[in-house]
Design an enzyme around this catalytic site. Structure first.
Site, short mmCIF file in Angstrom:
data_model
loop_
_atom_site.label_atom_id
_atom_site.label_comp_id
_atom_site.label_asym_id
_atom_site.label_seq_id
_atom_site.Cartn_x
_atom_site.Cartn_y
_atom_site.Cartn_z
N CYS A 47 0.86 -1.23 0.06
CA CYS A 47 0.05 0.03 0.00
C CYS A 47 0.83 1.34 0.00
O CYS A 47 0.42 2.38 -0.72
CB CYS A 47 -0.95 0.01 1.17
SG CYS A 47 -0.20 -0.21 2.82
N ASN A 59 -7.70 4.47 -3.05
CA ASN A 59 -7.20 3.05 -2.47
C ASN A 59 -6.22 2.24 -3.48
O ASN A 59 -6.39 2.78 -4.57
CB ASN A 59 -8.19 2.28 -1.73
CG ASN A 59 -7.78 1.51 -0.76
OD1 ASN A 59 -6.56 1.46 -0.52
ND2 ASN A 59 -8.60 0.75 0.03
N HIS A 96 -2.32 1.53 7.14
CA HIS A 96 -2.58 1.28 5.66
C HIS A 96 -2.13 2.78 5.09
O HIS A 96 -2.49 3.60 5.61
CB HIS A 96 -4.08 1.11 5.54
CG HIS A 96 -4.47 0.72 4.05
ND1 HIS A 96 -3.52 0.05 3.05
CD2 HIS A 96 -5.62 1.30 3.20
CE1 HIS A 96 -4.24 -0.13 2.09
NE2 HIS A 96 -5.40 0.79 2.04
#
Length: 330
Positions: free
Chosen positions: A137, A297, A277
């Site tokens: 991520c 995302n 994240h």
């Protein structure tokens, strides 16, 4: 379709029993998501998790219809995963200790900022990526911030190589661990030292591999990175409005409400500031009277609203979204 809304039946031991009436929907979901569980035990476990998530979705959306939530949730490609699995596969943010700063944003308190911003409308955001079962991520967040700066500087929107960062920023001086996690500023530092290839020349593999960076395929570099004051949402707003997309860390990737988010403004009181994240803030605005951050995302188009989520803004640094913010400068 009333059958789909039926909640799971709880056994005496607290486990959710499979409902035969959901067999068709389970098979349909597996076909749609291309799931093939060859082991029957695995199949049974996945089915129970799926039913548990389905029950959560139905109850949450019932409450949403009664005005109890500002967002809805829905079944997606992660519907047969537990929160622990989601964060294990797709989280892995590793915040450096101590957190070093190469520069900080100096706020212009007299500056009038727009009520809403969406860098997608200005062509500064590449397509939504899918990181797969790799804790990368941080790499997608970092490359996304640099892609925006590259577009603003050169007029060209180029997808940069997350795999380059996964494979090559693992030296001790950077501290990243590839699919095992990393941090955006460490990725920026690698790019400062080395540059980064394009996605086309160094495609994503969703696994740790040997570093294959080739300077002949260099697509971008940066001179330094800027870190925003800890927890300052006004500073984040100013940076997003005046500089471009900003890399941020958040908590909540491990909450069912987050990975099953579908629409609205995400606001979960159980969200903490325990970062797990890395994502990219590409704008902000207000929806139905509720301020939000527009967040890109790296979980594919089937997550959220075509890969995006609106997260509560001006709400006591909800999910720690303004705690660790940074962007590169070319």
């Amino acid at each position: 379709m009333a059958v789909l809304g039926a909640p799971g039946v709880l056994c005496d031991n607290g486990a959710t029993a499979e409902r035969p009436t959901l067999d068709h929907h389970w098979d349909l979901w597996k076909k749609t998501r291309m799931r093939r569980n060859t082991d029957q035990n695995e199949e049974d476990v996945r089915r129970l998790i799926w039913e548990k998530n389905l029950k959560f979705i139905m109850l949450h959306n019932l409450e949403h219809s009664m005005g109890m939530h500002s967002y809805s949730v829905g079944m997606n490609h992660m519907g047969d995963m537990t929160p622990e699995e989601v964060i294990g596969y797709m989280g892995s943010l590793r915040i450096p200790r101590p957190w070093n700063r190469s520069g900080t944003l100096k706020s212009s308190s007299n500056q009038t900022l727009p009520d809403s911003v969406d860098w997608r409308e200005k062509g500064c955001v590449t397509n939504v990526k899918y990181q797969g079962s790799c804790g990368s991520c941080w790499a997608f967040s970092a490359e996304g911030a640099l892609e925006g700066q590259l577009k603003l500087k050169t007029g060209k929107l180029v997808s940069l190589s997350a795999q380059n960062l996964v494979d090559c920023s693992t030296e001790e001086k950077y501290g990243n661990k590839g699919c095992g996690g990393g941090f955006m500023t460490e990725a920026f530092q690698y790019i400062i030292d080395t540059s980064i290839d394009s996605e086309a020349s160094y495609p994503y593999k969703a696994m740790d591999e040997k570093c294959l960076y080739d300077p002949k395929n260099r697509a971008a570099t940066c001179s330094r990175y800027i870190e925003l004051p800890f927890g300052d949402e006004e500073a984040l707003k100013e940076a997003v409005a005046t500089k471009g997309p900003v890399s941020v860390g958040i908590d909540d990737a491990s909450h069912s409400s987050f990975f099953l988010y579908q629409s609205g403004v995400y606001d979960d009181p159980s969200c903490t500031e325990n970062m797990n994240h890395g994502v990219l803030v590409v704008g902000y605005g207000t929806l139905d009277g509720k301020d939000y951050w527009l967040v890109k995302n790296s979980w594919g188009l089937h997550f959220g609203d075509q890969g995006y989520i609106r997260m509560a803004r001006n709400n006591k640094n909800h999910c720690g979204i303004a705690s660790y913010c940074s962007y590169p400068e070319i």
